[in-house]
Design a protein around this motif. Sequence first.
Motif, PDB file in Angstrom:
ATOM      1  N   ASP A 148     -35.396  13.287  50.609  1.00  0.00           N
ATOM      2  CA  ASP A 148     -36.742  12.859  50.047  1.00  0.00           C
ATOM      3  C   ASP A 148     -37.015  11.576  50.893  1.00  0.00           C
ATOM      4  N   PHE A 149     -38.153  11.259  51.189  1.00  0.00           N
ATOM      5  CA  PHE A 149     -38.904  10.016  51.811  1.00  0.00           C
ATOM      6  C   PHE A 149     -39.841   9.496  50.713  1.00  0.00           C
ATOM      7  N   PRO A 150     -39.468   9.000  49.480  1.00  0.00           N
ATOM      8  CA  PRO A 150     -40.612   8.694  48.664  1.00  0.00           C
ATOM      9  C   PRO A 150     -41.438   7.829  48.944  1.00  0.00           C
ATOM     10  N   MET A 151     -41.245   6.879  49.899  1.00  0.00           N
ATOM     11  CA  MET A 151     -42.193   5.983  50.510  1.00  0.00           C
ATOM     12  C   MET A 151     -43.304   6.596  51.381  1.00  0.00           C
ATOM     13  N   PHE A 152     -43.184   7.851  51.587  1.00  0.00           N
ATOM     14  CA  PHE A 152     -44.277   8.548  52.364  1.00  0.00           C
ATOM     15  C   PHE A 152     -45.064   9.710  51.684  1.00  0.00           C
ATOM     16  N   PRO A 153     -46.213   9.992  52.158  1.00  0.00           N
ATOM     17  CA  PRO A 153     -46.818  11.099  51.392  1.00  0.00           C
ATOM     18  C   PRO A 153     -46.366  12.381  52.289  1.00  0.00           C
ATOM     19  N   ILE A 154     -45.389  12.906  52.016  1.00  0.00           N
ATOM     20  CA  ILE A 154     -45.003  14.269  52.652  1.00  0.00           C
ATOM     21  C   ILE A 154     -44.386  15.010  51.797  1.00  0.00           C
ATOM     22  N   ASN A 155     -44.434  16.348  52.394  1.00  0.00           N
ATOM     23  CA  ASN A 155     -43.818  17.396  51.255  1.00  0.00           C
ATOM     24  C   ASN A 155     -42.373  17.470  51.436  1.00  0.00           C
ATOM     25  N   ALA A 156     -41.781  17.592  50.213  1.00  0.00           N
ATOM     26  CA  ALA A 156     -40.258  17.486  50.296  1.00  0.00           C
ATOM     27  C   ALA A 156     -39.757  18.504  49.250  1.00  0.00           C
ATOM     28  N   VAL A 157     -38.575  18.979  49.441  1.00  0.00           N
ATOM     29  CA  VAL A 157     -37.608  19.905  48.820  1.00  0.00           C
ATOM     30  C   VAL A 157     -36.455  19.464  48.855  1.00  0.00           C
ATOM     31  N   ALA A 158     -36.070  18.595  47.473  1.00  0.00           N
ATOM     32  CA  ALA A 158     -34.572  18.074  47.493  1.00  0.00           C
ATOM     33  C   ALA A 158     -34.175  18.641  46.242  1.00  0.00           C
ATOM     34  N   LEU A 159     -32.816  18.194  46.320  1.00  0.00           N
ATOM     35  CA  LEU A 159     -31.767  18.517  45.309  1.00  0.00           C
ATOM     36  C   LEU A 159     -31.678  17.206  44.294  1.00  0.00           C
ATOM     37  N   ASP A 160     -31.488  17.761  42.823  1.00  0.00           N
ATOM     38  CA  ASP A 160     -31.129  16.198  42.160  1.00  0.00           C
ATOM     39  C   ASP A 160     -29.794  15.924  42.519  1.00  0.00           C
ATOM     40  N   ASP A 161     -29.669  15.151  43.488  1.00  0.00           N
ATOM     41  CA  ASP A 161     -28.281  14.825  43.888  1.00  0.00           C
ATOM     42  C   ASP A 161     -27.642  13.843  42.956  1.00  0.00           C
ATOM     43  N   PHE A 162     -28.462  13.057  42.357  1.00  0.00           N
ATOM     44  CA  PHE A 162     -27.826  12.073  41.358  1.00  0.00           C
ATOM     45  C   PHE A 162     -27.181  12.964  40.115  1.00  0.00           C
ATOM     46  N   LEU A 163     -27.801  14.161  39.617  1.00  0.00           N
ATOM     47  CA  LEU A 163     -27.363  14.740  38.785  1.00  0.00           C
ATOM     48  C   LEU A 163     -26.023  15.569  39.156  1.00  0.00           C
ATOM     49  N   GLY A 164     -26.135  15.784  40.591  1.00  0.00           N
ATOM     50  CA  GLY A 164     -24.816  16.426  41.143  1.00  0.00           C
ATOM     51  C   GLY A 164     -23.727  15.704  41.100  1.00  0.00           C
ATOM     52  N   GLY A 165     -23.844  14.406  41.332  1.00  0.00           N
ATOM     53  CA  GLY A 165     -22.742  13.554  41.426  1.00  0.00           C
ATOM     54  C   GLY A 165     -22.260  13.258  40.355  1.00  0.00           C
ATOM     55  N   TYR A 166     -23.203  13.137  39.255  1.00  0.00           N
ATOM     56  CA  TYR A 166     -22.792  12.936  37.836  1.00  0.00           C
ATOM     57  C   TYR A 166     -22.073  14.262  37.327  1.00  0.00           C
ATOM     58  N   GLN A 167     -22.427  15.410  37.586  1.00  0.00           N
ATOM     59  CA  GLN A 167     -21.574  16.490  37.292  1.00  0.00           C
ATOM     60  C   GLN A 167     -20.213  16.458  37.782  1.00  0.00           C
ATOM     61  N   ALA A 168     -20.082  16.028  39.043  1.00  0.00           N
ATOM     62  CA  ALA A 168     -18.808  16.031  39.532  1.00  0.00           C
ATOM     63  C   ALA A 168     -17.925  15.249  38.764  1.00  0.00           C
ATOM     64  N   ALA A 169     -18.169  13.940  38.586  1.00  0.00           N
ATOM     65  CA  ALA A 169     -17.435  12.948  37.937  1.00  0.00           C
ATOM     66  C   ALA A 169     -17.008  13.238  36.439  1.00  0.00           C
ATOM     67  N   SER A 170     -18.195  13.908  35.872  1.00  0.00           N
ATOM     68  CA  SER A 170     -18.037  14.073  34.406  1.00  0.00           C
ATOM     69  C   SER A 170     -16.978  15.586  34.139  1.00  0.00           C
ATOM     70  N   TYR A 171     -17.037  16.208  35.295  1.00  0.00           N
ATOM     71  CA  TYR A 171     -16.034  17.656  35.300  1.00  0.00           C
ATOM     72  C   TYR A 171     -14.607  16.808  35.461  1.00  0.00           C
ATOM     73  N   LEU A 172     -14.509  15.817  36.465  1.00  0.00           N
ATOM     74  CA  LEU A 172     -12.929  15.640  36.739  1.00  0.00           C
ATOM     75  C   LEU A 172     -12.639  14.419  35.608  1.00  0.00           C
ATOM     76  N   ILE A 173     -13.339  13.755  34.942  1.00  0.00           N
ATOM     77  CA  ILE A 173     -13.226  12.823  33.636  1.00  0.00           C
ATOM     78  C   ILE A 173     -12.895  13.859  32.656  1.00  0.00           C
ATOM     79  N   LYS A 174     -13.487  14.863  32.580  1.00  0.00           N
ATOM     80  CA  LYS A 174     -13.223  15.807  31.307  1.00  0.00           C
ATOM     81  C   LYS A 174     -11.726  16.375  31.492  1.00  0.00           C
ATOM     82  N   ASN A 175     -11.577  16.735  32.695  1.00  0.00           N
ATOM     83  CA  ASN A 175     -10.241  17.142  33.110  1.00  0.00           C
ATOM     84  C   ASN A 175      -8.959  16.245  32.917  1.00  0.00           C
TER      85      ASN A 175
END
Length: 344
Positions: A148-175
């Motif tokens: 995403d380029f939140p500083m510009f008024p353009i169309n964007a299709v993005a993943l919630d990358d923050f959540l993805g990284g959070y899920q990865a760490a949480s899964y490893l920690i759980k294990n």
Amino acid sequence: MKVTIYDVAKEAKVSIATVSKVINNTGRISESTRERVCEVMERLNYQPNIIASALMGKQTKTIGLLIPDLANPFFSELARSIEDRGHESGYDLVICSTDYQPEKENKYLTLLKQKRVDGFILASGFENLDKVEELVKEEIPVAVVARDFPMFPINAVALDDFLGGYQAASYLIKNGHRNIAVIGRDLWSNRERIRGFKQAMEENGLKHRSDFEFVQDIHHVDAAKRVTMKYLNSDDRPTAIFACNDLLAIGAIQAAKAWGLKVPDQLSIIGFDNTIIATVVEPPLTTIAQPIQNMGKEVMDLMVAMITGRQKEQKRVTLLPELVERQSVVKLGDPLHLDHSVHK
């Protein structure tokens, strides 16, 4: 001798205006006439002059896609998804691989402008803010995907990358993992993934070690292998590695095997993207999945809506990641888990 629109009209026994209407899909024409003109164009191998059409203010029905690395399965799968959706909508794609190099980004943008493409899709890895601003000011349809380029008024299709990284760490920690290293390239999407990763670490009372984070100029398997070797040479080596894409995870797996370690028994590895290579590597890779097909469909739909004028306001679409469990992560303390000593 090049076939012209006049040749098509003469052979099909219609006017030039009728051939033009068939080419541009405009006006009221009987289906039998349309089929006859199309048959003649195909038989004569007639190629409309799209550049001339563009100079007359008409669409060229082409869209430029700039991606950083076609060798990365994520980008090749994404490009295919965008291309397939474009074909369904009557648009062709011109795909340019920039190798993360600003000079190539500039070159391809200039070239595609000269070819009068109807718009641009910029994939993750495009970091040239000046060029994005230039496209916006020139009112050229532009959309970004997998970032995403939140500083510009353009169309964007993005993943919630923050959540993805959070899920990865949480899964490893759980294990049971506490010493977790990170491999990635310094990109917007990876910065968000690592930010989510650190958040999960902090919430579990764990400190992220700066010497276990490498996010510089790295996007190939060999580079990931070298970085993993560096981690494994640490006195307090990690028990797990979070790779910011599947390709880097493959490099980490190769390094572990070269070091004499069993994956996941002596080193757990989690990737990101869920590309085809996650299913064919040994062991099959646990990874954070991106909805690649949906991303391609959404960004092409936004682009076509902009070009055709159906959409006036800019739109941002955020898709959610999903953990896909396979066999590259082990639970520490599991009876099947082997000794973590290094067998080099």
